[in-house]
Design a protein around this motif. Structure first.
Motif, PDB file in Angstrom:
ATOM      1  N   SER A 187      20.297  40.853  25.668  1.00  0.00           N
ATOM      2  CA  SER A 187      19.378  40.805  24.529  1.00  0.00           C
ATOM      3  C   SER A 187      19.272  39.411  23.950  1.00  0.00           C
ATOM      4  O   SER A 187      18.256  39.026  23.403  1.00  0.00           O
ATOM      5  CB  SER A 187      19.834  41.798  23.463  1.00  0.00           C
ATOM      6  OG  SER A 187      20.416  41.145  22.365  1.00  0.00           O
TER       7      SER A 187
ATOM      8  N   LYS B 195      23.664  34.646  17.628  1.00  0.00           N
ATOM      9  CA  LYS B 195      24.672  34.761  16.572  1.00  0.00           C
ATOM     10  C   LYS B 195      25.784  33.737  16.776  1.00  0.00           C
ATOM     11  O   LYS B 195      26.252  33.116  15.814  1.00  0.00           O
ATOM     12  CB  LYS B 195      25.270  36.176  16.553  1.00  0.00           C
ATOM     13  CG  LYS B 195      24.357  37.192  15.889  1.00  0.00           C
ATOM     14  CD  LYS B 195      24.926  38.595  15.998  1.00  0.00           C
ATOM     15  CE  LYS B 195      26.085  38.789  15.071  1.00  0.00           C
ATOM     16  NZ  LYS B 195      25.762  39.685  13.960  1.00  0.00           N
TER      17      LYS B 195
ATOM     18  N   TYR C 182      26.737  44.078  19.351  1.00  0.00           N
ATOM     19  CA  TYR C 182      26.589  42.634  19.519  1.00  0.00           C
ATOM     20  C   TYR C 182      27.954  41.950  19.452  1.00  0.00           C
ATOM     21  O   TYR C 182      28.270  41.082  20.255  1.00  0.00           O
ATOM     22  CB  TYR C 182      25.655  42.059  18.459  1.00  0.00           C
ATOM     23  CG  TYR C 182      24.276  42.659  18.517  1.00  0.00           C
ATOM     24  CD1 TYR C 182      23.555  42.642  19.702  1.00  0.00           C
ATOM     25  CD2 TYR C 182      23.705  43.274  17.411  1.00  0.00           C
ATOM     26  CE1 TYR C 182      22.296  43.209  19.785  1.00  0.00           C
ATOM     27  CE2 TYR C 182      22.445  43.837  17.490  1.00  0.00           C
ATOM     28  CZ  TYR C 182      21.745  43.799  18.669  1.00  0.00           C
ATOM     29  OH  TYR C 182      20.515  44.363  18.749  1.00  0.00           O
TER      30      TYR C 182
ATOM     31  N   GLY D  83      14.955  42.131  21.153  1.00  0.00           N
ATOM     32  CA  GLY D  83      16.098  41.223  21.181  1.00  0.00           C
ATOM     33  C   GLY D  83      15.754  39.911  21.875  1.00  0.00           C
ATOM     34  O   GLY D  83      15.944  38.834  21.305  1.00  0.00           O
TER      35      GLY D  83
ATOM     36  N   ALA E  55      23.896  49.058  15.849  1.00  0.00           N
ATOM     37  CA  ALA E  55      23.804  47.651  15.440  1.00  0.00           C
ATOM     38  C   ALA E  55      24.458  47.364  14.093  1.00  0.00           C
ATOM     39  O   ALA E  55      24.724  46.207  13.776  1.00  0.00           O
ATOM     40  CB  ALA E  55      22.345  47.216  15.396  1.00  0.00           C
TER      41      ALA E  55
ATOM     42  N   PRO F   5      23.535  38.325  20.724  1.00  0.00           N
ATOM     43  CA  PRO F   5      24.907  37.803  20.609  1.00  0.00           C
ATOM     44  C   PRO F   5      24.948  36.283  20.767  1.00  0.00           C
ATOM     45  O   PRO F   5      25.663  35.608  20.019  1.00  0.00           O
ATOM     46  CB  PRO F   5      25.642  38.486  21.766  1.00  0.00           C
ATOM     47  CG  PRO F   5      24.886  39.726  22.037  1.00  0.00           C
ATOM     48  CD  PRO F   5      23.463  39.409  21.728  1.00  0.00           C
TER      49      PRO F   5
END
Lengths: 691, 691
Positions: free
Chosen positions: A77, A83, A472, A121, A430, A80
């Motif tokens: 996606s 982030k 994630y 994503g 999520a 991760p």
């Protein structure tokens, strides 16, 4: 600042265009794929239809996987990875333009391949890469770059869901380590520009620049019914119950996917060929099930008919799939959910009234689809998690809707339950709250569901949180060598007796204010640190400042050093004094390397391996004082670990010198020292000593 | 943490109840007031009606003003006060329960008095006070208390506008200095609980727990029309234009109100009597104008009639005011806006179709109402600014709507323009972006206006920002002695050469690790600081830690000191060693005062004026080492001023020791050193030296 607004606008406009083209091409491919297959089915060629379907889907999956072969970072996606980037972890190639191309083309193929994956994503990842690509060479500063990536991520969510406020909140809730008002303002601006662009692109060819609700809201518009709320206050309790179940489903989903991913890392991911073959096999499995289930279901149901149907309801009815039933009169319930564009299926579940889908069909679809989704996330194709969660969640929610309809006509319609179910399953997976609430509101256009969504999402998060982390974070932790700093360390905050002095590495690699070239060269060669404390050994070892690896490399490359005068080349105390009498080829003034030269090296700083230092050079001295950061951020060794952690998170630093009461460096802390595992180890070790 | 969730729930439930009762009673009073007056008018008793109207309104205004007489802090909107509190500025009595009572009862009266004021701002203040009242004695920590007040403010906005997400964003955008994920989560929870409570209260007496749209959405529901967006893409340009004008109107509003407030501070505010008389006079002026304008307008317009009118449109038509026209057949346009509940007027402007209000009526109403609003904000009654801004803005926006209707039937309806106009004027005054967008979306229930609102609010903010600050900040700066730290200091960030060493006060008031009682007593008496550095004079003056005023007072009060042994009572080096041999009455162990005793004193710490210290006591020694914070936050004197500022803002500290490279304290920085004025002065002074 005007330049920055142009930059942000460019990010928004580019990302909106990327998203628009992605949507356009993937829906074109999906439409033409099903067009061919429906045609064959209508003429009774079942076997032919199946093989055509299998071939097209597998071909798309293979192409998607080839893009991942070219650029492995483009798999999955991407959330991760984004982030991590916003958290201050540098993963290689995550924000390279090549990744953007592979991700976007790959996701078009994987969506067209009929896999249970979404493009939302990947759109977030795309926004982040668009941001760095557009800004390439225009910002030097790490913090500024991270802020632009946050803007890009906001634009990504905004264009993926047509949710501008949701995008801002996603960037702030999930991405940013700390909320500066200026960052809010920039993400607001970027999201707005992106949404305006998307709206303008979407109105191409419409009457008088007005947009239909199906394009204005990603999942169609939840119309207001009558003059009262679509749910009764009592039903809030049922919504909370759905939230509990959604949390459980999400926790099972995450747990199962984690186990599969563990297995995959061991047995598949080390070989590109194995990954490719896995995609082919999984894709064939998905195609077979998508075809077989409607076939086995077999029942035909008469199309709902009502002269009062509005235009939009009529359109919904038309998107029901006949499969092997009489087209225009009947439809196959399972095929209408499974054997169609997932966007259409979500719209059917969200907006069809009453008993359009029976209990059996919903349950069959829910179980098989979510099982496939849990299997697929992690194979070597770009794949988002939002759509599969929403779609299976919507089917799950309608189970309750059917029940409610049977209990009382005053209860909410099935479509309200579909929305709540979708939120529950997505939230259970999520674990976002405020950003998901707003995204779902903006996808459906009906503000009255704000409270039901808040309640459901919160419950799902709390219940899911009892069992495991969100998916994630699970995937972040499965990456090797990633030192992700969570927003809060629950295990730590209670341990006020754990202080910076306990977790630091007492081994300090440092340079002196005036240092030998040889020493600097050896340090750079032998360690990977990006920052070094500059310690004044002639002044009781107090901290003079810090200096970065890049600056040291540039200094060596530009040979900003000279010979100490021979007569006084002893050691220790004399060194700095001597320096002022350095022998230079021609007259140079301090600093020997101008600040602009250091800056110009960005972003391609010389690597230490490119630099050659002769035996004679090694004895020369470099004066680091003009280049050191003399206002370096430090922590006292007595600082609580939670404060140290906060400094790392909020300032995004990667290295902190730990000082004692006399500002002498007693150790250093880097990210690996602050991971939950490292901290837990230290707590046990030190805890025994403390008690 | 379970206890904290109960606390937050209690805050949400209490605030929702307060808001519900406020709404209920104020709408009851307004209804009964206009009921009497309409009755008299219908029977032709114009003069009688006028005097009855004047009397009722002035009486309510007088009562509102009496509440402010009792508690002056309860005047105005309260948002500036809440912002100050969240910023770390302690204004006296702002969060006292007494303020809550006066504010809530006062705002009911001032709204019933027909003044152009809203109850939304006061609800935010109410939420903040509810939070501190509910939490009284349960949290000690300043940061925790501030977080609870942020939750309360979120609940306040949520219950004032029925806007749960808007409340969260308001608290985060306007209030919090930095966004911790845990704070987001708590405001989310609090807002959700408050909204659930409000919904449950509002459904009392409804059918099957379903709520009508007029109660679900504060300003009624903007229905979706047809299947397309209610505005064309081209109209976004017009919305931007309205935003520009709204920004200008807001800037003029703020400027005028600032001037009036200056005058008021000089001539009125020093005397409670004058403030009371001012309220009476202003109230009579407002009543006279509200009555005279409809009277002078005189024209009667036939009630719109259409068999296709929906139930809600029929209700709107019924809320048009006949004034002196034939009831049930005609209405007076100006009276329908000015001589009615402002909530009804907003709903009429937002939801009546087509030419319900002529150009002249709208212009007359807009100019007179906004002039009154600018005059009223600042008089001694509780008064919010949202409703007057929205109402005048809606009238302003409909001017464009009437124009658009004349240009093309394809353009948006007048009601869309009313919403955009309301956003523009409110945004031009308050300069919020993301929170106002969401609040307005949640007030009207129609998600499709997200982009128009974003564009308009952003434009209004940028245009208004050219001329002056938002009205809340203007009023914060008009308060004396308030050192509010803005989110960003634009003038400062560019001055990288301005460092902490330049802005600090070089005079350091400090104590030693083992200090004489007399010295501590004198320091506490002579300075108002809340924190003191503890400096080890026997170790080259390095910083040992910091200690708070409260702890020092408690230590003195509990007489945590002893006599130094006479044989070694010299000075200097011997002091600390001696301490270990302190003569005590009975055997006491270190620390002499347990931590719990220090904590238990919260929140009523002893004041230094209550403490008596005898001549003998003065020579005793206190060992401060067990109580000092040895991990005190400091800044190096070489730190840039923007970093120093960031530390103050994000950690909410009020005092920072400035240290040199040897951790010796060279100065201190407090909030007054960081105000724009102080910084500008230092920049000019030091700038000359630097260049």
């Amino acid at each position: 600042t005007t330049q920055r607004y142009f930059l942000i606008s460019a990010i928004g406009i580019t990302q909106a265009t990327v998203a628009y083209l992605t949507n356009l091409s993937s829906s074109y491919f999906i439409k033409s794929k099903y067009g061919q297959v429906y045609d064959l089915l209508e003429h009774g060629h079942v076997a032919h239809a199946f093989f055509r379907f299998l071939f097209i889907q597998t071909a798309f999956a293979a192409v998607a996987s080839i893009f991942v072969w070219i650029e492995p970072v483009s798999a999955g996606s991407g959330i991760p990875e984004v982030k991590c980037y916003l958290n201050g972890v540098d993963l290689p190639r995550v924000v390279d333009p090549k990744t953007l191309i592979c991700k976007v083309l790959g996701v078009i193929c994987s969506v067209s391949a009929g896999l249970p994956v979404g493009k939302e994503g990947p759109m977030v990842h795309s926004g982040a890469v668009v941001a760095t690509t557009v800004a390439a060479g225009r910002t030097r500063n790490d913090v500024q770059k991270r802020d632009l990536v946050a803007c890009g991520a906001a634009a990504g969510v905004c264009t993926a869901f047509s949710a501008p406020i949701g995008g801002i909140l996603f960037a702030l809730e999930e991405g940013a380590s700390y909320w500066a008002p200026s960052l809010t303002w920039r993400t607001f601006f970027c999201s707005m520009i992106a949404f305006t662009t998307l709206l303008v692109l979407n109105t191409i060819g419409t009457t008088f620049g007005k947009l239909g609700f199906n394009r204005l809201f990603s999942f169609g518009n939840f119309l207001y019914e009558g003059r009262e709320s679509s749910f009764a206050v009592y039903e809030l309790a049922i919504f909370v119950l759905i939230g509990v179940l959604g949390g459980l489903i999400g926790a099972i989903f995450n747990n199962t996917n984690e186990k599969i991913t563990h297995w995959r890392i061991k047995n598949i991911n080390h070989s590109k060929k194995r990954r490719f073959v896995e995609v082919l096999l999984v894709s064939m499995l998905v195609s077979t099930i998508s075809f077989l289930l409607p076939l086995l279901w077999g029942q035909c149901k008469a199309l709902p008919h009502d002269p009062n149907f509005s235009e939009s309801e009529q359109e919904l009815v038309e998107s029901l799939v006949p499969f092997r039933c009489v087209a225009g009169k009947e439809y196959n319930e399972v095929a209408s959910l499974m054997f169609t564009d997932p966007g259409d299926a979500i719209r059917l579940l969200f907006h069809m009234r009453k008993h359009a889908f029976s209990f059996g069909a919903l349950l069959l679809f829910f179980l098989s689809y979510i099982s496939l989704a849990v299997l697929v996330y992690g194979i070597a194709v770009p794949s988002g998690l939002f759509v599969p969660s929403l779609l299976s969640g919507a089917a799950f929610g309608r189970l309750f809707g059917n029940l409610a309809l049977r209990l009382s006509p005053n209860l909410a319609f099935s479509n309200t339950y579909a929305l709540i179910g979708a939120a529950a399953v997505l939230g259970g997976m999520a674990r976002m709250t405020i950003s998901l609430t707003v995204i779902l509101l903006e996808c459906t256009g009906n503000e009255q569901f704000v409270l039901p969504l808040m309640l459901t999402l919160m419950t799902a998060r709390i219940v899911g949180g009892v069992f495991n982390e969100d998916l994630y974070h699970i995937h972040i932790h499965l990456k090797k060598g990633v030192n992700f700093l969570e927003a809060e360390l629950r295990s730590i905050t209670r341990h006020h007796n754990l202080i910076a002095g306990h977790v630091m590495s007492p081994k300090v690699i440092f340079v002196r204010p005036v240092e030998k070239v040889g020493v600097i060269y050896d340090i750079l060669k032998s360690s990977q640190h990006t920052n070094f404390p500059v310690i004044d050994t002639e002044d009781n070892g107090v901290l003079f400042g810090t200096i970065g690896r890049n600056a040291l490399c540039v200094l060596l490359k530009y040979r900003a050093f000279g010979f100490p005068k021979s007569e006084s080349s002893e050691t220790g105390k004399g060194m700095i004094q001597n320096y002022l009498k350095l022998e230079c080829d021609d007259e140079k003034f301090l600093p020997l390397v101008q600040w602009e030269v250091l800056e110009k090296a960005y972003p391609k700083y010389p690597s230490i391996s490119e630099i050659r230092v002769s035996r004679e050079d090694r004895e020369c001295l470099v004066d680091l004082r003009p280049y050191a950061n003399v206002a370096a951020i430090t922590v006292p060794e007595t600082a609580s670990i939670s404060r140290t952690y906060q400094v790392f998170r909020s300032l995004g630093v990667r290295f902190l010198p730990v000082v004692n009461r006399h500002n002498q460096v007693v150790g250093t802390i880097t990210r690996p020292d602050l991971t939950p595992d490292a901290l837990a180890e230290k707590m046990i070790g030190k805890g025994k000593k403390l008690q």
